[in-house]
Motif scaffolding. Structure first.
Motif, short mmCIF file in Angstrom:
data_model
loop_
_atom_site.label_atom_id
_atom_site.label_comp_id
_atom_site.label_asym_id
_atom_site.label_seq_id
_atom_site.Cartn_x
_atom_site.Cartn_y
_atom_site.Cartn_z
N MET A 1 2.48 -17.47 83.78
CA MET A 1 3.96 -17.15 83.84
C MET A 1 4.60 -17.85 84.88
N SER A 2 5.86 -18.79 84.52
CA SER A 2 6.59 -19.33 85.47
C SER A 2 7.51 -18.50 86.42
N ASP A 15 3.53 -21.23 88.80
CA ASP A 15 2.98 -20.95 87.87
C ASP A 15 2.03 -19.79 88.18
N ILE A 16 2.32 -18.70 87.70
CA ILE A 16 1.61 -17.26 88.19
C ILE A 16 0.54 -16.94 86.72
N ALA A 17 -0.93 -16.75 87.21
CA ALA A 17 -1.61 -16.07 86.05
C ALA A 17 -2.25 -14.87 86.70
N VAL A 18 -2.17 -13.72 86.36
CA VAL A 18 -3.07 -12.54 86.80
C VAL A 18 -3.77 -11.80 85.69
N PRO A 19 -5.04 -12.11 85.66
CA PRO A 19 -5.97 -11.55 84.70
C PRO A 19 -6.15 -9.89 85.06
N SER A 20 -6.37 -9.42 83.79
CA SER A 20 -6.61 -7.64 84.09
C SER A 20 -7.94 -7.36 83.90
N PRO A 21 -8.67 -6.68 84.57
CA PRO A 21 -8.01 -6.52 86.01
C PRO A 21 -8.45 -7.69 86.97
N ALA A 22 -7.62 -7.65 88.03
CA ALA A 22 -7.97 -9.01 88.61
C ALA A 22 -8.54 -8.52 90.04
N LEU A 57 -0.12 -21.45 91.39
CA LEU A 57 0.00 -22.72 91.67
C LEU A 57 1.52 -22.93 91.79
N ALA A 58 1.83 -23.42 93.07
CA ALA A 58 3.37 -23.60 93.49
C ALA A 58 3.59 -24.96 94.12
N ASP A 59 4.61 -25.42 93.58
CA ASP A 59 5.12 -26.74 94.31
C ASP A 59 5.66 -26.49 95.57
N LEU A 60 5.19 -27.11 96.63
CA LEU A 60 5.50 -26.66 98.05
C LEU A 60 6.68 -27.54 98.51
N LEU A 61 7.17 -28.65 97.36
CA LEU A 61 8.26 -29.45 97.77
C LEU A 61 9.34 -29.08 96.81
N THR A 62 10.53 -29.27 97.11
CA THR A 62 11.80 -29.04 95.79
C THR A 62 11.73 -30.45 95.03
N PRO A 63 12.21 -30.21 93.98
CA PRO A 63 12.39 -31.65 92.93
C PRO A 63 12.87 -32.65 93.89
N GLU A 64 13.88 -32.45 94.58
CA GLU A 64 14.68 -33.56 95.39
C GLU A 64 13.87 -34.24 96.53
N GLU A 65 12.99 -33.02 97.00
CA GLU A 65 11.92 -33.70 98.06
C GLU A 65 10.91 -34.32 97.26
N GLU A 66 10.29 -34.02 96.32
CA GLU A 66 9.23 -34.67 95.62
C GLU A 66 9.90 -36.13 95.32
N ARG A 67 11.04 -36.33 94.98
CA ARG A 67 11.69 -37.65 94.46
C ARG A 67 11.65 -38.41 95.78
N ILE A 68 12.16 -37.81 96.83
CA ILE A 68 12.21 -38.49 98.05
C ILE A 68 10.80 -38.90 98.53
N ASP A 69 9.94 -38.14 98.49
CA ASP A 69 8.42 -38.35 98.98
C ASP A 69 7.91 -39.49 98.07
N ALA A 70 7.94 -39.51 96.72
CA ALA A 70 7.51 -40.50 95.95
C ALA A 70 7.75 -41.92 96.33
N GLN A 71 9.12 -42.06 96.95
CA GLN A 71 9.47 -43.33 97.28
C GLN A 71 9.01 -43.54 99.07
N THR A 72 9.01 -42.45 99.67
CA THR A 72 8.81 -42.64 101.15
C THR A 72 7.67 -42.22 101.85
N GLY A 73 7.40 -41.11 100.91
CA GLY A 73 5.86 -40.52 101.68
C GLY A 73 6.21 -39.68 102.77
N GLU A 74 7.36 -39.17 103.11
CA GLU A 74 7.79 -38.53 104.33
C GLU A 74 7.35 -37.34 104.35
N PHE A 75 7.34 -36.65 103.32
CA PHE A 75 7.04 -35.18 103.28
C PHE A 75 5.57 -34.90 103.31
#
Length: 219
Positions: A1-2, A15-22, A57-75
């Motif tokens: 589930m997103s 993305d969160i996935a919770v089996p039953s029972p967990a 499984l979570a993104d720790l950067l926002t889409p904008e931060e990911e775009r900047i990081d892909a170019q500069t590696g600063e984050f």
């Protein structure tokens, strides 16, 4: 589930996935230049879910931060930023109805492992254990000495610099520590069978430290 999760001053995609029972839950901290779509972390997550563990499984950067990081590696090496967001995700998960009450472990890769250790030191009541894959625990700095939770460090044999850094970090960690060096594996564990071994090691460790103990019979 997103899901979109508020974390500190941003909203992160997860993305969160919770089996039953967990039997517990594992929050992933991705490494340098990676995201929740990392095929290596998704492979490990699949193994954990088959064992009855919820995965986040979570993104720790926002889409904008990911775009900047892909170019500069600063984050990607901003461990403080990543750790604050992991701690915020932890706070949200322990209140989120489908995951509330489950033991929480952190799985960190590369620089994400340092962020996971800092977050574990900051949330000792919630984070039960940490697993690092090819991690840079040295980047956690002084927080290493405040980590009391059990920690599993997994490193590839053909990654000598990171092996050395993990050996040194293991000496600074204050709780139970296990260092496993995977024979023939490089930093990304791309060799045949290497990632499968990582997944099995992580699965067994998390089940040991997160799964509730069986109830003893009263007779």
């Amino acid at each position: 589930m997103s899901q979109q999760i508020p974390a500190a001053d941003v909203v992160l995609d997860a993305d969160i996935a919770v089996p039953s029972p967990a039997r517990g839950m594992v929050l992933f901290a991705h490494g340098s230049g990676s995201s929740r779509h990392s095929p290596r972390n998704r492979h490990v997550a699949d193994e954990l879910r088959q064992a009855g563990l919820a995965t986040i499984l979570a993104d720790l950067l926002t889409p904008e931060e990911e775009r900047i990081d892909a170019q500069t590696g600063e984050f990607r090496f901003d461990v403080g930023r990543l750790a604050v967001r992991l701690a915020a995700l932890t706070d949200w998960l322990v209140r989120h109805e489908p995951t509330a009450g489950l033991g929480l472990g952190l799985f960190g890769a590369s620089t994400g492992a340092a962020a996971a250790l800092v977050a574990a030191a900051a949330r000792p009541a919630f984070v039960k254990t940490v697993v690092s894959r090819g991690g840079r625990p040295d980047l956690a700095g002084e927080a290493l000495g405040s980590v009391r939770q059990p920690v599993l460090l997994i490193v590839g044999e053909r990654d000598p610099v990171v092996v050395k850094l993990n050996r040194e970090a293991a000496q600074e960690l204050d709780g139970e520590v296990r260092l496993v060096i995977v024979p023939g594996a490089s930093h990304l564990f791309e060799e045949e069978g290497a990632l499968e071994q990582v997944a099995r090691l992580a699965r067994d460790w998390f089940l040991r430290h997160l799964a509730p103990a069986p109830q003893s019979r009263p007779w």
